[in-house]
Design an enzyme around this catalytic site. Structure first.
Site, mmCIF file in Angstrom:
data_model
loop_
_atom_site.group_PDB
_atom_site.id
_atom_site.type_symbol
_atom_site.label_atom_id
_atom_site.label_comp_id
_atom_site.label_asym_id
_atom_site.label_seq_id
_atom_site.Cartn_x
_atom_site.Cartn_y
_atom_site.Cartn_z
ATOM 1 C CE LYS A 6 -7.842 1.616 -24.807
ATOM 2 N NZ LYS A 6 -8.672 2.790 -24.806
ATOM 3 N NE ARG A 51 -6.406 -4.697 -19.485
ATOM 4 C CZ ARG A 51 -6.874 -4.262 -20.625
ATOM 5 N NH1 ARG A 51 -7.862 -3.456 -20.803
ATOM 6 N NH2 ARG A 51 -6.454 -4.961 -21.844
ATOM 7 C CG ASP A 80 -8.955 9.952 -23.584
ATOM 8 O OD1 ASP A 80 -7.917 9.218 -23.572
ATOM 9 O OD2 ASP A 80 -10.150 9.406 -23.228
ATOM 10 C CE1 TYR A 124 -4.189 0.660 -0.312
ATOM 11 C CE2 TYR A 124 -4.272 -1.538 0.723
ATOM 12 C CZ TYR A 124 -4.950 -0.463 0.249
ATOM 13 O OH TYR A 124 -6.313 -0.670 -0.429
ATOM 14 C CB THR A 170 -5.117 3.424 -21.881
ATOM 15 O OG1 THR A 170 -4.935 3.560 -23.049
ATOM 16 C CG2 THR A 170 -6.585 3.607 -21.519
ATOM 17 C CD GLU A 210 -4.794 5.065 0.762
ATOM 18 O OE1 GLU A 210 -4.711 5.555 2.112
ATOM 19 O OE2 GLU A 210 -5.828 4.369 0.614
HETATM 20 C C1 LIG Z 1 -9.767 2.908 -23.925
HETATM 21 C C2 LIG Z 1 -10.119 4.293 -23.909
HETATM 22 C C3 LIG Z 1 -10.472 4.691 -22.755
HETATM 23 C C4 LIG Z 1 -10.697 4.029 -21.413
HETATM 24 O O1 LIG Z 1 -9.816 3.184 -20.919
HETATM 25 P P1 LIG Z 1 -9.907 2.024 -19.851
HETATM 26 O O2 LIG Z 1 -8.589 1.792 -19.368
HETATM 27 O O3 LIG Z 1 -10.777 0.962 -20.480
HETATM 28 O O4 LIG Z 1 -11.122 2.569 -19.009
HETATM 29 C C5 LIG Z 1 -10.678 6.254 -22.368
HETATM 30 N N1 LIG Z 1 -10.507 6.798 -23.472
HETATM 31 C C6 LIG Z 1 -10.317 6.631 -24.763
HETATM 32 C C7 LIG Z 1 -10.237 7.655 -25.836
HETATM 33 C C8 LIG Z 1 -10.206 4.989 -24.847
HETATM 34 O O5 LIG Z 1 -9.812 4.597 -25.954
#
Ligand SMILES: *Cc1c(COP(=O)(O)O)cnc(C)c1O
Length: 417
Positions: free
Chosen positions: A226, A232, A197, A51, A223, A53
């Site tokens: 990807k 993850r 994002d 932990y 993220t 925090e």
């Molecule tokens: C995949 C994605 C997310 C969410 O990611 P998670 O880890 O699945 O919550 C948010 N915004 C965009 C543009 C994404 O492609």
């Protein structure tokens, strides 16, 4: 036999079956990839026990000397990779990173602009079933009906009218480059924060094959699993000015203890992405998407916007006279794993859809190139043209499985025995 097989043969057997599936099928889901053995090793480490925090040097629990070393290293690598002034590597998922971003820079009820969801935006960009749409007043922008690309002039007009607190740029199913510079100009003009994002394209940005949003945005979320090919998880980058608000919104605003094992994996992935080989990988992802697009077009398939600039392709299934749902299922039967997706101005429901999203990050990680993409395109065209064909899917599945086994899977079949 490893510890998992000894300790829990039932779970181990499921993992083994999934491993086999990942080896024998062609992974074309644009948001998926294969983490390296080093990333998997870090993610499976003893940091899962701890932990921590708080942030490095300011923890609420004892015993965090190595947690501090780890998180500081991950932060420094993230900043270096993206040229950012500040990084928060604690975000556990893309959705939570976005939640923290809105919490930090808007009040409930405030206006936020995001891309229309059925045209490529994400659930967390204002869907009525998501916290974002319930807590904030989202105003969508769209793509042009003809070009099927983001209409920046229309976007500017909407922004002038809506006067949003935040403008969100970024998408889950947009095959074209996003003009972050113009997004930044529009945001400044209307006094909004530009939040990017870059979940889908982070690896392309890191590899230098997509314009970086960092110089134009006050805040960037992403993220890490990807195109970036890490564990993850997620992260957020910001200017120094926005750093404190961002950090407080992540912890204690929206999260408890950080997932240090995942932060370990992120640190490894950032170092991998800093290597020259990653630039080659990113270039290959884009070249492969172009080759796949070319193969599909040659087979008479229409692509949304006519092609791709990045790692993904959005197929208009109407050009094969089937729905996205039927296409996804038929291809799955042939060992080709994709996801259905709405296309701009789709006339089918979000469940059935008229589109199919394809991405090349995972196949590129297996070492495939343009020649292999032509082969994959020909299988896809065959199945889409005859989704109910007698024995066709089974025949393609056998061909796909023996083909796929020829390409090592990072983290699986490239491991030293
Ligand atoms: C995949 C994605 C997310 C969410 O990611 P998670 O880890 O699945 O919550 C948010 N915004 C965009 C543009 C994404 O492609």
């Amino acid at each position: 036999m490893d510890a998992l097989h000894r300790g829990d043969p039932e779970v181990a057997a499921i993992v083994d079956r999934e491993t086999q599936r990942q080896i024998e099928t062609l992974e074309l889901i644009a948001s998926e990839n294969y983490a390296s053995s080093a990333v998997l090793g870090a993610t499976g480490s003893v940091f899962t026990n701890k932990y921590a925090e708080g942030y490095p040097g300011k923890r609420y629990y004892a015993g965090n000397v190595h947690s501090d070393e780890l998180e500081t290293l991950a932060i420094e690598r993230a900043k270096q990779l993206f040229g950012a002034e500040h990084a928060n590597v604690q975000c556990t998922s893309g959705a939570e990173a976005n939640m923290a971003a809105y919490l930090a820079f808007a009040e409930p009820g405030d206006t936020i602009m995001g891309m229309e969801l059925t045209q490529g935006g994400h659930l967390t960009h204002g869907s009525p079933v998501n916290f974002s749409g319930k807590l904030y007043h989202f105003v969508p922008y769209t793509v042009d009906r003809e070009s099927e690309t983001i209409d920046m002039d229309a976007l500017r007009a909407i922004a002038r009218d809506a006067k949003p607190r935040i403008i969100v740029a970024g998408a889950t199913a947009y095959p074209r480059a996003i003009d972050f510079k113009t997004f930044g100009e529009i945001a400044r003009e209307v006094g909004a924060l530009l939040m990017v994002d870059m979940a889908h394209i982070a690896g392309l940005v890191a590899g230098g094959v997509h314009e970086s949003p960092v110089p134009h945005a006050g805040l960037v979320t992403s993220t890490t699993h990807k195109t970036l090919r890490g564990p993850r998880g997620a992260m957020a980058l910001s200017t120094l000015e926005n750093a404190d608000a961002l950090d407080r919104a992540v912890f204690p605003g929206t999260q408890g203890g950080p997932h240090l094992h995942s932060i370990a994996g992120k640190a490894v992935a950032f170092a991998e992405a800093l290597k020259p080989e990653f630039k080659t990988y990113a270039r290959q992802i884009v070249a492969n998407a172009a080759a796949l697009a070319e193969g599909l077009i040659a087979g008479g398939i229409r692509l949304v916007s006519g092609g791709t600039d990045n790692h993904l392709i959005l197929v208009d299934c109407n050009s094969a006279n089937i729905s996205g749902l039927k296409a996804q299922n038929a291809l799955q039967g042939a060992g080709i794993i994709t996801n259905r997706n709405t296309i701009p101005y789709d006339e089918r429901s979000a469940y059935v859809t008229s589109g199919l999203r394809l991405g090349t990050p995972a196949l590129t990680s297996r070492g495939m190139g343009p020649a292999e993409m032509k082969q994959v395109a020909s299988w896809i065209v065959r199945v889409l043209r005859d989704p109910d064909g007698d024995g066709l899917r089974e025949a393609v599945r056998d061909e796909v499985a023996s083909f796929a086994k020829g390409y090592p899977v990072p983290g699986i079949t490239d491991r030293e025995a």
